[in-house]
Design an enzyme around this catalytic site. Structure first.
Site: not given
Ligand SMILES: NCc1ccc(-c2ccccc2)nc1
Length: 244
Positions: A90, A117, A159, A174
């Site tokens: 994230p 996490e 793709r 696209d």
């Molecule tokens: N941006 C989307 C995304 C990507 C990875 C994760 C994630 C959550 C927990 C642990 C490891 C990765 N969460 C959201």
């Protein structure tokens, strides 16, 4: 293109072997190898995580396990080629069509799927000493792990590879290829539940049709993603567009 995925849930990546991507694998346009991170543990519990330094909720993935796995999976090829290591998180840089186009030019992508996490930061820092590491987000929400994000990115990249899509034209036309959202699409029947296809699309006047489609794309982009309009270069909007 060689694709490696490291994960504690290999089964999450099975969809990569279905449909279009499955055919691309059969045609040897891409190779996909999924590696179980627990194969690189040495304790009876196959532990891949531990408590976070500094306290706080959840667990962090252990650097030793990741280090051994990446040393093996991302070992340089005979000619010295190394992968681009992509870590879904994230906290990453937003994944875009432009990044998909860049990744599609590379010979080898390796994806590190975090869980819990996330992964001890030293794994990224250590790997960055040997290969380019991209921490990438596919959106502003938190998943349970990186596997689903890998499915998204692999589809967006694959793709674009020659021979993967039956109709390469659609890859060029696209969404985002001209910086705008795609407008609405229609097919038969001409009227469905009292809803008619816009008459311009049945006019046969392709100049008018192209204009209408561009207007629809501009209007949709203006209402849903106005920030995309700011990114357009001055040369990308003609006077008709600006009059909208
Ligand atoms: N941006 C989307 C995304 C990507 C990875 C994760 C994630 C959550 C927990 C642990 C490891 C990765 N969460 C959201």
């Amino acid at each position: 293109m060689r694709i490696d995925v490291l994960t504690i849930f290999p089964e999450y990546l099975e969809p990569l072997r279905a449909a279009l991507l499955g055919k691309a694998i059969d045609k040897k346009l891409i190779s996909v190898d999924v590696h179980d991170l627990r194969d690189y543990t040495h304790d009876v519990h196959k532990a891949v995580d531990d408590s976070p330094y500094g306290g706080g909720p959840g667990m962090v993935m252990k650097p030793q396990v990741w280090g051994e796995a990446l040393d093996t999976v991302c070992a340089p090829e005979a000619d010295g080629t190394l992968p681009r290591l992509i870590v879904p998180t994230p906290a990453g840089r937003p994944f875009t069509q432009e990044m998909a186009r860049e990744y599609a030019t590379l010979p080898w992508l390796a994806f590190a799927c975090g869980r819990y996490e996330g992964i001890d930061q030293r794994v990224v820092d250590d790997s960055a000493g040997r290969m380019q590491v991209d921490e990438v987000s596919i959106g502003d929400y938190v998943l349970v792990g990186g596997e689903v994000a890998v499915l998204v990115m692999v589809e967006a990249v694959a793709r674009l590879l020659p021979g993967v899509l039956g109709n390469p034209a659609s890859a060029e036309q696209d969404s985002f290829s001209d910086g705008l959202l795609e407008g609405p699409s229609y097919t038969r029947p001409e009227v469905w539940r009292d809803l008619a296809v816009p008459s311009v699309l049945r006019s046969g006047n392709h100049k008018l049709i192209d204009r209408w489609r561009r207007d629809q794309a501009l209007e949709r982009t203006f209402h849903r993603r106005p920030e995309l309009l700011d990114r357009l270069g001055d040369d990308q909007l003609d006077k008709h567009d600006r009059a909208l």
